[in-house]
Every structure is written in structure tokens, then in C-alpha cells.
Write a protein that holds these residues in place. Structure first.
Motif, PDB file in Angstrom:
ATOM      1  N   MET A   1     -46.509 -42.549 -18.731  1.00 45.60           N
ATOM      2  CA  MET A   1     -45.828 -42.250 -19.955  1.00 45.60           C
ATOM      3  C   MET A   1     -44.360 -41.945 -19.701  1.00 45.60           C
ATOM      4  SD  MET A   1     -47.212 -39.844 -22.745  1.00 45.60           S
ATOM      5  CE  MET A   1     -46.353 -38.969 -23.883  1.00 45.60           C
ATOM      6  N   VAL A   2     -44.049 -41.403 -18.593  1.00 44.50           N
ATOM      7  CA  VAL A   2     -42.667 -41.096 -18.264  1.00 44.50           C
ATOM      8  C   VAL A   2     -42.037 -42.344 -17.679  1.00 44.50           C
ATOM      9  CG1 VAL A   2     -41.173 -39.645 -16.885  1.00 44.50           C
ATOM     10  CG2 VAL A   2     -43.263 -38.695 -17.845  1.00 44.50           C
ATOM     11  N   LYS A   3     -40.921 -42.760 -18.254  1.00 45.16           N
ATOM     12  CA  LYS A   3     -40.280 -44.008 -17.851  1.00 45.16           C
ATOM     13  C   LYS A   3     -39.157 -43.778 -16.860  1.00 45.16           C
ATOM     14  CE  LYS A   3     -41.283 -46.255 -22.187  1.00 45.16           C
ATOM     15  NZ  LYS A   3     -40.770 -46.888 -23.365  1.00 45.16           N
ATOM     16  N   ASN A   4     -38.669 -42.617 -16.811  1.00 44.29           N
ATOM     17  CA  ASN A   4     -37.480 -42.332 -16.031  1.00 44.29           C
ATOM     18  C   ASN A   4     -37.854 -41.504 -14.794  1.00 44.29           C
ATOM     19  OD1 ASN A   4     -34.968 -41.387 -15.149  1.00 44.29           O
ATOM     20  ND2 ASN A   4     -34.149 -41.352 -17.244  1.00 44.29           N
ATOM     21  N   ALA A   5     -37.305 -41.810 -13.650  1.00 46.05           N
ATOM     22  CA  ALA A   5     -37.606 -41.068 -12.413  1.00 46.05           C
ATOM     23  C   ALA A   5     -37.081 -39.645 -12.505  1.00 46.05           C
ATOM     24  CB  ALA A   5     -37.005 -41.785 -11.231  1.00 46.05           C
ATOM     25  N   GLN A   7     -36.820 -37.861 -15.241  1.00 44.64           N
ATOM     26  CA  GLN A   7     -37.736 -37.120 -16.100  1.00 44.64           C
ATOM     27  C   GLN A   7     -38.999 -36.735 -15.330  1.00 44.64           C
ATOM     28  OE1 GLN A   7     -38.478 -39.540 -19.525  1.00 44.64           O
ATOM     29  NE2 GLN A   7     -36.815 -38.587 -20.697  1.00 44.64           N
ATOM     30  N   ALA A   8     -39.495 -37.639 -14.496  1.00 47.74           N
ATOM     31  CA  ALA A   8     -40.700 -37.342 -13.701  1.00 47.74           C
ATOM     32  C   ALA A   8     -40.437 -36.164 -12.769  1.00 47.74           C
ATOM     33  CB  ALA A   8     -41.118 -38.566 -12.906  1.00 47.74           C
ATOM     34  N   GLN A   9     -39.292 -36.122 -12.151  1.00 47.41           N
ATOM     35  CA  GLN A   9     -38.961 -35.021 -11.246  1.00 47.41           C
ATOM     36  C   GLN A   9     -38.825 -33.706 -12.012  1.00 47.41           C
ATOM     37  OE1 GLN A   9     -35.433 -36.105  -9.129  1.00 47.41           O
ATOM     38  NE2 GLN A   9     -36.478 -37.621  -7.846  1.00 47.41           N
ATOM     39  N   LEU A  10     -38.208 -33.782 -13.197  1.00 46.37           N
ATOM     40  CA  LEU A  10     -38.063 -32.572 -14.002  1.00 46.37           C
ATOM     41  C   LEU A  10     -39.423 -32.050 -14.466  1.00 46.37           C
ATOM     42  CD1 LEU A  10     -34.914 -33.440 -16.186  1.00 46.37           C
ATOM     43  CD2 LEU A  10     -35.036 -31.802 -14.321  1.00 46.37           C
ATOM     44  N   GLY A  14     -41.283 -28.516 -13.419  1.00 44.19           N
ATOM     45  CA  GLY A  14     -41.633 -27.609 -14.488  1.00 44.19           C
ATOM     46  C   GLY A  14     -40.452 -27.188 -15.328  1.00 44.19           C
ATOM     47  N   LEU A  15     -39.368 -27.851 -15.165  1.00 50.34           N
ATOM     48  CA  LEU A  15     -38.184 -27.513 -15.961  1.00 50.34           C
ATOM     49  C   LEU A  15     -38.277 -28.073 -17.381  1.00 50.34           C
ATOM     50  CD1 LEU A  15     -35.446 -28.138 -13.268  1.00 50.34           C
ATOM     51  CD2 LEU A  15     -36.320 -25.940 -14.052  1.00 50.34           C
ATOM     52  N   VAL A  16     -39.025 -29.152 -17.533  1.00 54.93           N
ATOM     53  CA  VAL A  16     -39.173 -29.802 -18.839  1.00 54.93           C
ATOM     54  C   VAL A  16     -40.655 -30.008 -19.064  1.00 54.93           C
ATOM     55  CG1 VAL A  16     -38.626 -31.875 -20.168  1.00 54.93           C
ATOM     56  CG2 VAL A  16     -36.969 -30.982 -18.562  1.00 54.93           C
ATOM     57  N   ASP A  17     -41.137 -29.813 -20.304  1.00 49.85           N
ATOM     58  CA  ASP A  17     -42.535 -30.109 -20.587  1.00 49.85           C
ATOM     59  C   ASP A  17     -42.661 -31.508 -21.175  1.00 49.85           C
ATOM     60  OD1 ASP A  17     -41.372 -29.585 -22.997  1.00 49.85           O
ATOM     61  OD2 ASP A  17     -42.966 -28.287 -23.773  1.00 49.85           O
ATOM     62  N   ALA A  18     -43.865 -32.005 -21.354  1.00 50.94           N
ATOM     63  CA  ALA A  18     -44.135 -33.379 -21.808  1.00 50.94           C
ATOM     64  C   ALA A  18     -43.611 -33.613 -23.210  1.00 50.94           C
ATOM     65  CB  ALA A  18     -45.628 -33.661 -21.731  1.00 50.94           C
ATOM     66  N   LYS A  19     -43.677 -32.587 -24.027  1.00 51.30           N
ATOM     67  CA  LYS A  19     -43.210 -32.714 -25.405  1.00 51.30           C
ATOM     68  C   LYS A  19     -41.699 -33.005 -25.442  1.00 51.30           C
ATOM     69  CE  LYS A  19     -44.921 -30.315 -29.416  1.00 51.30           C
ATOM     70  NZ  LYS A  19     -45.128 -29.050 -30.064  1.00 51.30           N
ATOM     71  N   GLN A  20     -40.952 -32.291 -24.667  1.00 45.27           N
ATOM     72  CA  GLN A  20     -39.497 -32.489 -24.628  1.00 45.27           C
ATOM     73  C   GLN A  20     -39.151 -33.862 -24.050  1.00 45.27           C
ATOM     74  OE1 GLN A  20     -38.169 -29.110 -22.339  1.00 45.27           O
ATOM     75  NE2 GLN A  20     -37.597 -27.944 -24.200  1.00 45.27           N
TER      76      GLN A  20
END
Length: 185
Positions: A1-5, A7-10, A14-20
Motif C-alpha cells: 500500500m505504501v508507494k514511497n520508500a 513513507q515506508a521508512q517513516l 513510527g513517526l507516521v501512521d497508516a492513516k496519515q
């Protein structure tokens, strides 16, 4: 679901949740779509501006071409007048004519004067009436004057007046009386 590397690292950190991340993806997709629409609109406006510029350039080119053709015709007329003008007309008899509301006078000999009065010779300008420089006048045969007048008006003096004089009114009470043109005052 995550398209960006990134975003995957974030997400892993735990800096970003799936909703964001999902919300950010939607915003990016929406921005791309809007950017494409803006780009399409911009391209359409550019194409329209290009067409308008081409039409304007074409109109200017056509106007320049017409001016060039007119100058060519004027040069040809002046050349014809200079080539076919009657020479050796100098004399002591003054022939007066009206040019642009002013009375002009040229001196000719008797035979030329008689030809002018008879209508076989006409006075022509060596420059058009719409140009500021009037270099002088020349006497040319009537046939040539009529050809020049068909090409462009403003060079032959008195041709329209002669044609108007020839068409007389049928109810004119003085039509039977001839008015001499060669009166000397």
C-alpha cells in the motif's frame, strides 16, 4: 500500500501512521490530477495564442505584400510616363490646368497646345497625388493616360473632367452651344 520508500521508512520508525500516509498519497494524487488539468489548460491557451499570433502575422504579411504591390505599380506608372512622355514641348504658350485645387501652368509650343485642347494629349504627374513629392508634369498620349488611370488613379490630370464634360445632360438648354477651351485671356 505504501508507494514511497520514504513513507515506508517513516512508517517503520513510527513517526507516521497508516492513516496519515494514505491521506498524503491522496493529496499527492489529487495534486497530480490538478496539475495535469492545469497543464492541459495551459497547453490549450498556448495553442490558441500561437494560432492568434499566426493569424496576426499572416494579416501583417498580406498588408506588407499589398503595399509592396502598390509601390511596384506606382513605380511602373512613373516609368511608363517617363518613357512615353512627349518631349520637345517647350514653347511660349502657357497652358493652365488645375492640380489639387491649385492652378498650375506649363509652357508649350502651338502644336502641343492644339493637341492638348483637342484631347489627344493629357497632363500627367510624375508622382502620385498621395505622395508629398510632386516632381513635375509630363504630356502623354490619351490612350496611355487611360491605361494608367485604369491601373491607378491620381496620376492623370483632367481625364475625369473630360469624361464628365462629354456626358451632357439631355435637358441642358445650352447643350447646343459649344464652349471653346482654347480661349486666350
Amino acid at each position: 500500500m505504501v508507494k514511497n520508500a520514504l513513507q515506508a521508512q517513516l512508517l517503520k520508525a513510527g513517526l507516521v501512521d497508516a492513516k496519515q500516509a494514505k491521506k498524503t498519497n491522496k493529496q499527492n494524487q489529487h495534486a497530480k490530477k490538478m496539475g495535469q488539468n492545469d497543464q492541459q489548460q495551459l497547453q490549450a491557451e498556448l495553442a490558441q495564442a500561437k494560432q492568434e499570433k499566426q493569424a496576426k502575422d499572416q494579416a501583417l504579411d498580406q498588408e506588407k505584400q499589398q503595399q509592396l504591390e502598390q509601390k511596384t505599380v506606382m513605380a511602373n506608372i512613373v516609368q511608363m510616363i517617363k518613357q512615353y512622355q512627349i518631349k520637345d514641348t517647350d514653347g511660349e504658350i502657357g497652358y493652365q490646368f488645375i492640380d489639387e485645387g491649385k492652378i498650375k501652368k506649363i509652357y508649350v509650343n502651338q502644336t502641343v497646345y492644339n493637341a492638348i485642347v483637342a484631347g489627344s494629349l493629357l497632363v500627367a504627374r510624375l508622382a502620385s497625388s498621395n505622395t508629398a513629392q510632386a516632381n513635375g508634369y509630363a504630356l502623354i498620349p490619351k490612350a496611355l493616360a487611360e491605361r494608367i488611370e485604369q491601373k491607378m488613379t491620381g496620376y492623370i490630370i483632367g481625364l475625369q473632367q473630360q469624361q464628365q464634360d462629354q456626358s451632357t445632360d439631355e435637358e441642358d438648354p445650352y447643350a447646343d452651344y459649344v464652349i471653346p477651351d482654347d480661349l486666350m485671356w
